[in-house]
Enzyme design. Structure first.
Site, PDB file in Angstrom:
ATOM      1  N   HIS A 277       0.815  -1.139   0.003  1.00 54.96           N
ATOM      2  CA  HIS A 277       0.045   0.033  -0.100  1.00 54.96           C
ATOM      3  C   HIS A 277       0.930   1.155  -0.054  1.00 54.96           C
ATOM      4  O   HIS A 277       2.017   1.210   0.404  1.00 54.96           O
ATOM      5  CB  HIS A 277      -1.031  -0.019   1.333  1.00 54.96           C
ATOM      6  N   GLU A 279       0.842   3.917   2.002  1.00 49.95           N
ATOM      7  CA  GLU A 279       1.245   4.080   3.120  1.00 49.95           C
ATOM      8  C   GLU A 279       2.751   3.177   3.641  1.00 49.95           C
ATOM      9  O   GLU A 279       3.383   3.928   4.184  1.00 49.95           O
ATOM     10  CB  GLU A 279       0.152   3.861   4.285  1.00 49.95           C
ATOM     11  N   CYS A 304      -6.529   1.581   5.490  1.00 47.75           N
ATOM     12  CA  CYS A 304      -6.871   0.416   5.665  1.00 47.75           C
ATOM     13  C   CYS A 304      -6.483  -0.180   7.224  1.00 47.75           C
ATOM     14  O   CYS A 304      -5.510   0.723   7.645  1.00 47.75           O
ATOM     15  CB  CYS A 304      -6.711  -0.718   4.875  1.00 47.75           C
ATOM     16  N   CYS A 307      -2.569  -0.925   7.220  1.00 43.41           N
ATOM     17  CA  CYS A 307      -1.812   0.285   7.225  1.00 43.41           C
ATOM     18  C   CYS A 307      -1.891   1.126   8.663  1.00 43.41           C
ATOM     19  O   CYS A 307      -0.980   1.583   9.153  1.00 43.41           O
ATOM     20  CB  CYS A 307      -2.097   1.301   5.914  1.00 43.41           C
TER      21      CYS A 307
END
Length: 355
Positions: A277, A279, A304, A307
Site C-alpha cells: 500500500h 502508506e 486500511c 496500514c
C-alpha cells in the site's frame, strides 16, 4: 482576488460575474468604443453602469433563451427579486449595491493589469480577457483565478451560431476551475456556486493541507495497482520526508502487468495480495529514525486496518486523508486509542463535472 471568466457562448458567464458582484467583487471592463457590444455582454454592461452602450431594457442572461428573467441587475430591488438562496441574498444586498455602484473600465488589458496589481488585496471580476496571450500575462499574478463556464448545447440554445469558439482551446491551459452550468434558473446556479465556494483563498495559494494532499494525489498517478490508485506523503515540520504509492514490490512484475493475481482476478480471493500500500511504501522509505515525533501522513484515501497499525507503530502522530474507505470506523478507533489524530481534508474542486 481577481477572477476572470471565460466560456462558451450563452453559457452563463455574465450571470456568474454578477454572482461575484453580490459577494462584493468590483466589475472591471476593457472598453473599446469602436467595437460593437455582444449580446452576451449586454447584462454585464448594464449592471456595470457603463453608459453610451446599447442594450435591451429587460434582463437577458447569457445563460440562454430559456433563462431570461425580466428583472434587471441594476438595483438592490432587482437583486432581491431573484429570490436568491438565503445564504446569498439577505446578507449580501448591501454589499451588492456597493459592488454595482463601483464599476471600472479600462482602455486596454495592460491598464487593467496595472490597476488590479496595484490593488491586489481588493476583489475584481471580468469577462473581458478573451485571448491566450492576455491570459498568459494575468496568470503570472498570484491573485489571479480563471474560471471556465460551459453549458449543454440544448440549454444554451440549439442554434447554428452557437459554436465552440476555437480561441477557447488555446486558453484552457490557464483555467483554474471548470463549472458546468446545467441549471434551469439563476437561483439554482447561485446555490451551486455557494456550495463550490469559488472565492476560497485556497484556490489561489494552497494551504499546507491542500498542498500536501495534492502531492499525495499526484503520487497516486504512479500506482500500478489494478484495484485503485493511492498516494501518500509523509511530512515532518512541513517538509516531505518520503512519498509512496501502491503497487507490487520492487523487482516484481507490476500489478497492471499481471504481477498480482488477486488484483487481476486471476486467482481466488484466498490468495494473498502482493501489492504494497502507498502508506507502507512511504513508511518503509522513511524508516522510523527519520519519522521521529510530530510526523504527519497525508493520503488521498483513508488508510486500511493493516496500514493503520503500521502507522501507529512507526510513531506518526497525525493522519490526513481525502477519500473514505470501507474500514474508516475501525481505523479511526485504533488511531484514537493510540493518540493519533485523524482528520479529513478535501482540496477545493477544480472541475465540477465529476461523476
Amino acid at each position: 482576488m481577481f477572477i476572470a471568466i471565460i466560456g462558451t457562448q450563452l453559457s452563463g458567464k455574465a450571470t456568474v460575474a454578477n454572482y461575484l458582484r453580490l459577494k462584493g467583487f468590483t466589475a472591471v471592463r476593457i472598453v473599446d468604443s469602436g467595437v460593437p457590444v455582444k449580446e452576451e455582454d449586454a447584462e454585464f454592461l448594464r449592471s456595470d453602469g457603463l453608459r453610451g452602450q446599447s442594450s435591451s431594457s429587460s434582463y437577458i442572461s447569457d445563460a440562454g433563451p430559456d433563462r431570461d428573467i425580466d428583472t434587471p441587475f441594476d438595483s438592490v430591488a432587482g437583486l432581491g427579486a431573484l429570490n436568491l438562496p438565503s445564504s446569498t441574498a439577505a446578507a449580501s444586498l448591501q454589499t451588492a449595491q456597493r459592488g454595482l455602484d463601483q464599476s471600472l473600465s479600462f482602455s486596454s488589458a495592460a491598464d487593467l493589469l496595472d490597476h488590479v496589481t496595484k490593488y491586489w488585496r481588493s476583489n475584481f471580476v471580468t469577462i473581458d480577457l478573451r485571448t491566450a496571450d492576455v491570459l498568459q500575462l494575468f496568470s503570472k499574478r498570484p491573485f489571479f483565478l480563471l474560471i471556465n463556464i460551459d453549458a449543454p448545447v440544448l440549454i444554451r440554445g440549439a442554434h447554428s451560431a452557437l459554436r465552440h469558439p476555437s480561441s477557447l482551446n488555446s486558453m484552457q491551459k490557464y483555467v483554474n476551475m471548470h463549472v458546468v452550468n446545467d441549471f434551469d434558473s439563476v437561483p439554482a446556479l447561485y446555490a451551486h456556486l455557494d456550495e463550490l465556494d469559488i472565492t476560497d483563498p485556497d484556490r489561489l495559494r494552497p494551504s499546507w493541507d491542500t498542498y500536501f494532499m495534492t502531492l499525495a494525489s499526484l503520487a497516486s498517478m504512479r500506482s500500478n495497482c489494478m484495484k485503485r490508485r493511492v498516494g501518500a506523503i509523509l511530512v515532518r515540520d512541513k517538509r516531505i520526508v518520503a512519498t509512496g504509492y501502491n503497487g507490487t514490490p520492487r523487482g516484481l512484475t507490476n500489478c497492471n502487468e499481471g504481477g498480482c493475481a488477486r488484483c487481476n482476478k486471476t486467482a481466488s480471493q484466498k490468495e494473498a495480495c502482493l501489492c504494497l500500500h502507498a502508506e507502507e511504501n512511504a513508511l518503509l522509505e522513511a524508516g522510523r529514525e527519520r519519522i521521529g515525533g510530530g510526523a504527519t501522513l497525508y493520503c488521498n484515501t483513508c488508510p486500511c486496518l493493516t496500514c493503520t497499525v503500521k502507522i501507529v507503530q512507526m510513531g506518526v502522530t497525525e493522519v490526513v486523508y481525502n477519500l473514505s474507505y470501507k474500514v474508516d470506523d475501525l481505523s479511526a478507533r485504533i488511531f484514537h486509542e493510540a493518540g493519533v489524530q485523524l482528520r479529513r481534508h478535501a482540496p477545493p474542486l477544480v472541475d465540477t463535472d465529476l461523476s
